[in-house]
Structure formats: structure tokens, C-alpha cells
Design a protein around this motif. Structure first.
Motif, PDB file in Angstrom:
ATOM      1  N   GLY A 301      82.662 -24.452  98.807  1.00 32.58           N
ATOM      2  CA  GLY A 301      82.051 -23.304  98.137  1.00 32.58           C
ATOM      3  C   GLY A 301      83.026 -22.474  97.334  1.00 32.58           C
ATOM      4  O   GLY A 301      82.868 -21.246  97.223  1.00 32.58           O
ATOM      5  N   GLY A 302      84.064 -23.114  96.789  1.00 36.46           N
ATOM      6  CA  GLY A 302      85.019 -22.395  95.948  1.00 36.46           C
ATOM      7  C   GLY A 302      86.123 -21.686  96.698  1.00 36.46           C
ATOM      8  O   GLY A 302      86.945 -20.997  96.089  1.00 36.46           O
ATOM      9  N   VAL A 303      86.189 -21.836  98.026  1.00 35.99           N
ATOM     10  CA  VAL A 303      87.264 -21.227  98.808  1.00 35.99           C
ATOM     11  C   VAL A 303      87.886 -22.286  99.706  1.00 35.99           C
ATOM     12  O   VAL A 303      87.301 -23.351  99.931  1.00 35.99           O
ATOM     13  CB  VAL A 303      86.745 -20.047  99.668  1.00 35.99           C
ATOM     14  CG1 VAL A 303      86.163 -18.954  98.797  1.00 35.99           C
ATOM     15  CG2 VAL A 303      85.700 -20.536 100.668  1.00 35.99           C
ATOM     16  N   THR A 304      89.059 -21.992 100.224  1.00 26.61           N
ATOM     17  CA  THR A 304      89.732 -22.914 101.139  1.00 26.61           C
ATOM     18  C   THR A 304      89.671 -22.366 102.554  1.00 26.61           C
ATOM     19  O   THR A 304      90.131 -21.248 102.822  1.00 26.61           O
ATOM     20  CB  THR A 304      91.197 -23.129 100.736  1.00 26.61           C
ATOM     21  OG1 THR A 304      91.250 -23.725  99.434  1.00 26.61           O
ATOM     22  CG2 THR A 304      91.888 -24.055 101.727  1.00 26.61           C
ATOM     23  N   ILE A 305      89.109 -23.155 103.452  1.00 25.22           N
ATOM     24  CA  ILE A 305      89.060 -22.792 104.865  1.00 25.22           C
ATOM     25  C   ILE A 305      90.223 -23.496 105.551  1.00 25.22           C
ATOM     26  O   ILE A 305      90.335 -24.721 105.480  1.00 25.22           O
ATOM     27  CB  ILE A 305      87.735 -23.232 105.512  1.00 25.22           C
ATOM     28  CG1 ILE A 305      86.535 -22.632 104.772  1.00 25.22           C
ATOM     29  CG2 ILE A 305      87.701 -22.828 106.988  1.00 25.22           C
ATOM     30  CD1 ILE A 305      85.189 -23.092 105.306  1.00 25.22           C
ATOM     31  N   PRO A 306      91.114 -22.752 106.187  1.00 20.74           N
ATOM     32  CA  PRO A 306      92.267 -23.393 106.841  1.00 20.74           C
ATOM     33  C   PRO A 306      91.838 -24.239 108.037  1.00 20.74           C
ATOM     34  O   PRO A 306      90.717 -24.150 108.533  1.00 20.74           O
ATOM     35  CB  PRO A 306      93.119 -22.198 107.288  1.00 20.74           C
ATOM     36  CG  PRO A 306      92.640 -21.037 106.478  1.00 20.74           C
ATOM     37  CD  PRO A 306      91.189 -21.290 106.248  1.00 20.74           C
ATOM     38  N   ALA A 307      92.768 -25.036 108.519  1.00 20.68           N
ATOM     39  CA  ALA A 307      92.531 -25.821 109.730  1.00 20.68           C
ATOM     40  C   ALA A 307      92.424 -24.907 110.945  1.00 20.68           C
ATOM     41  O   ALA A 307      92.929 -23.771 110.933  1.00 20.68           O
ATOM     42  CB  ALA A 307      93.675 -26.819 109.925  1.00 20.68           C
ATOM     43  N   ASP A 308      91.752 -25.397 111.964  1.00 21.50           N
ATOM     44  CA  ASP A 308      91.635 -24.711 113.253  1.00 21.50           C
ATOM     45  C   ASP A 308      90.970 -23.344 113.136  1.00 21.50           C
ATOM     46  O   ASP A 308      91.393 -22.362 113.757  1.00 21.50           O
ATOM     47  CB  ASP A 308      93.013 -24.563 113.917  1.00 21.50           C
ATOM     48  CG  ASP A 308      93.673 -25.908 114.149  1.00 21.50           C
ATOM     49  OD1 ASP A 308      92.951 -26.859 114.512  1.00 21.50           O
ATOM     50  OD2 ASP A 308      94.901 -26.013 113.953  1.00 21.50           O
TER      51      ASP A 308
END
Length: 401
Positions: A301-308
């Protein structure tokens, strides 16, 4: 604003029923410490990618937030397991919900519906959840599992404690706050685990032709399931096996009350009832949200979700995304196509969906036969479940006509 909201006292936490969202499809909540996904295409991607969006959410909950000695084992809890273990466990019970097995239950479901409605005549007033929407599916799943359906008052007590809470969703609670929030749930969990554990032990000594015996005798990779996995598996089947249908049936009748023209159409053409049920699943998605945990950095959705990171997947909001569903706040059983996410998607698609749909169709047909009009009682308030992640009615009084 949704017409459902205008007509009934819908809880504020059910934001998806209160009109279109104005925010982005994916956003981070500082207050809750987690990501929320509201958009249909974004959620479609999440549910189709279990390697990136894991069902094992407990691994991202800080250990300091877990009350000592209170966290139950989730072994065998199929909703929390990823492949390949998930597939192995799912196969253990998938044969109990095949199309033929479910279809063969139709006469029993019709019989129970008739018996419950007959019994309701002896009581003052007719309340849909108490008199039909709760007891019908719980009797069916109890008979399949092999536990006494006469214990359904106990099942309801446990289900209410486990699910019907008003708490916000957050990973930022302290251990003390979380303990206060979860104490009733943990008590119910222990009681239910003890109850099912006793029945499982009975099956080890005296097997029967039921689903619990099948779990006790099942083997994965040549080994029997541990006792706690059997209990957890039985628990999710018993709970999910009736709660979804209870909410589905209540919400569908509520929609037909709110939209009498659609009720007239369904009454005149019973072949449209499956479409009525599907639209109810979209408009008032029973399990409104589910959790996932990211295994890597991922763009969505146009953003970066980090791991964990903990991710809340808002199925109910995605089912009202105007990018996928024109005029999403209206109840339109003629909507075609209607690819809603009411039963999830992908490897965790609801195992009992065929049974829930059958129970809803049979019960709704009989209700339309017995009632000239399905109408809420203006002198008795409709009560909604207030749990933030569930959509349904707790109480739905109907006029006897």
C-alpha cells in the motif's frame, strides 16, 4: 453514514459500519504499536502470502507483556500455525467438512431448527440469538465433535468470556494491564481445556464415531497428536464451529429487517437466499479482523512494513473498500461478483464455511416460512457484540408475526 448505523445502536468501535474511511489503506498506529490494513487489494495480498505474513503472532508480542504462568499453549491451534504444519493439521479434519458430509447434515439442521422454533413458542417473546442463532450451530458442532449439546450453556459462558470483550487491541499493554484484560479469558480457557481434555481421555479408552475420536487417533508424521494439541484443536472447532453461524444468522436477519424490499425478494424467490447470505457476510463480516506477523520487510500500500511487526487485517473494512465494491455501504444481494473476504482467503480460509452457509440457508428458509415478516421489536433494543474484532448481534428481539 451506513443505514444500518442510522437504524440501530451500532457500537463506535465497529468503525467499518459507520461509513467510508478517509485514511490510507495501510497505516501504523503509534497508540497500539501495530500496523492496520484496511484496503481490499492490500489485504488480498496479505492473506495470499503466509510466508511473509505469518499466523504465529505470539512471537512478536513482547515477553514482558505476557502474564507469568497465564499464557496457554497454542499447539494445535490451527489459526496460529504456518505451513507446512498447518496443512498437515488441516487434513486431519477436512474430511469432516466435505461437500457431501455437509450436505448430508441438511435434514438434521432442518429438524433442529423446527424443534428450536417450536420450543420458542412456549416462551414470552422471540429473541433470535437465544432461541435459534446460538443453539442451532452449537448443537450441530457438538454432535459432530461428540460432546453433549446439553452443555451448550457452558459453551456460551466460555465463548462470551473468550470473545465478547470491549478491550482495545494493542501490543503496548503492560503485564499488569494485560493480566487484568485477559483474566476472565484465561479462566474460561482453562475450564474449557479441562472439559475437552476429559472427553478426549474418554475417547482414548472408548473410541466413538465422532470428530474428537478422530483427533485422538490421528497421526502426523507417524505420531499421535500430543494431548494439548488435541484439546486446542477441539477447542477451535467447537468455538469457531458455532460463533460464525450465530453472528451470520443474526446479521442476515438484521439486514432483512433494515431492507424490507430485499426481504420481500428473498421470500418470493428462495433461490436468492445464498446471495443474501453472501452479501450479509460482506456487509457485516463476522470476524472483522485477524492478526498476522511479518517475517521480513515488505512494501504494501505504498509503505514499508518492517519485519517482526504485528499486523491487524481488517476484513470488515476491506469488504467495504469502494475500489472493489461499488456503493459498499448498501445491502445488495444482487451484487455480482461478490468476492468478499468474510471467511478469509488462502490457506486459512474458514474450514467450516460450507457448514455455516448451509445452516444459514436452512434456518433462514424456515424463518421465512414461519414468520409473515421478520421485523425487530420496536419496544426491545437490538444489542450488538462490542468486541472490536467481531460483528454481530448479541440480542435480536423479533415480533411474533
Amino acid at each position: 453514514m451506513s443505514y444500518i448505523v442510522e437504524r440501530y445502536n451500532v457500537p463506535a468501535q465497529h468503525f467499518w459500519l459507520h461509513g467510508p474511511r478517509s485514511g490510507p489503506p495501510v497505516e501504523f498506529s503509534e497508540e497500539a504499536g501495530m500496523w492496520n490494513i484496511y484496503g481490499y487489494p492490500e489485504l488480498h495480498e496479505v492473506l495470499g502470502d503466509p510466508s511473509t505474513f505469518s499466523s504465529d503472532t505470539m512471537r512478536v508480542v513482547p515477553k514482558s507483556m505476557l502474564p507469568d504462568g497465564e499464557t496457554p499453549s497454542l499447539d494445535g491451534f490451527i489459526t496460529q500455525i504456518d505451513p507446512p504444519e498447518h496443512g498437515k493439521l488441516r487434513k486431519l479434519v477436512s474430511s469432516a467438512f466435505t461437500r457431501k458430509v455437509v450436505a448430508d447434515l441438511e435434514p438434521r439442521i432442518a429438524e433442529l431448527t423446527g424443534e428450536l422454533l417450536d420450543a420458542a413458542r412456549e416462551r414470552e417473546g422471540f429473541e433470535l440469538v437465544r432461541d435459534l442463532a446460538y443453539p442451532l450451530p452449537v448443537i450441530v458442532i457438538a454432535e459432530l465433535l461428540g460432546v453433549p449439546s446439553s452443555d451448550r450453556a457452558l459453551f456460551k459462558e466460555w465463548a462470551d468470556a473468550l470473545f465478547q470483550r470491549d478491550a482495545k487491541i494493542s501490543v503496548k499493554y503492560t503485564a499488569e494491564e494485560r493480566k487484568a484484560q485477559t483474566e476472565p479469558s484465561m479462566k474460561a480457557w482453562r475450564q474449557m481445556a479441562g472439559y475437552l481434555g476429559e472427553h478426549a481421555e474418554q475417547r482414548r479408552r472408548q473410541p466413538r464415531a465422532d470428530l474428537l475420536t478422530r483427533l485422538v487417533e490421528a497421526q502426523v508424521d507417524g505420531e499421535r497428536l500430543p494431548a494439548d494439541q488435541v484439546v486446542n484443536f477441539a477447542m477451535i472447532l467447537l468455538l469457531a464451529g458455532h460463533i460464525t453461524t450465530t453472528m451470520l444468522l443474526g446479521s442476515t436477519v438484521l439486514c432483512l429487517d433494515a431492507y424490507p424490499g430485499q426481504q420481500d425478494r428473498a421470500r418470493a424467490d428462495r433461490g436468492t437466499i445464498p446471495d443474501v447470505i453472501e452479501e450479509s457476510l460482506r456487509l457485516m463480516t463476522p470476524f472483522a479482523a485477524l492478526g498476522r506477523a511479518t517475517t521480513r520487510d515488505v512494501e504494501l500500500g505504498g509503505v514499508t512494513i518492517p519485519a517482526d511487526q504485528m499486523v491487524m487485517c481488517w476484513l470488515a473494512a476491506a469488504n467495504r473498500d469502494p475500489r472493489q465494491f461499488p456503493d459498499p455501504d448498501s445491502f445488495d444481494p444482487g451484487r455480482d461478483p461478490n468476492p468478499h473476504l468474510g471467511f478469509g482467503r488462502g490457506i486459512h480460509f474458514c474450514l467450516g464455511a460450507p457448514l455455516a452457509r448451509l445452516e444459514g440457508r436452512v434456518a433462514l428458509n424456515i424463518l421465512l416460512d414461519r414468520f409473515d415478516q421478520l421485523r425487530t421489536d420496536p419496544d426491545e433494543p437490538v444489542e450488538f457484540i462490542t468486541t472490536p474484532t467481531m460483528t454481530g448481534v448479541r440480542r435480536l428481539p423479533l415480533l411474533r408475526k
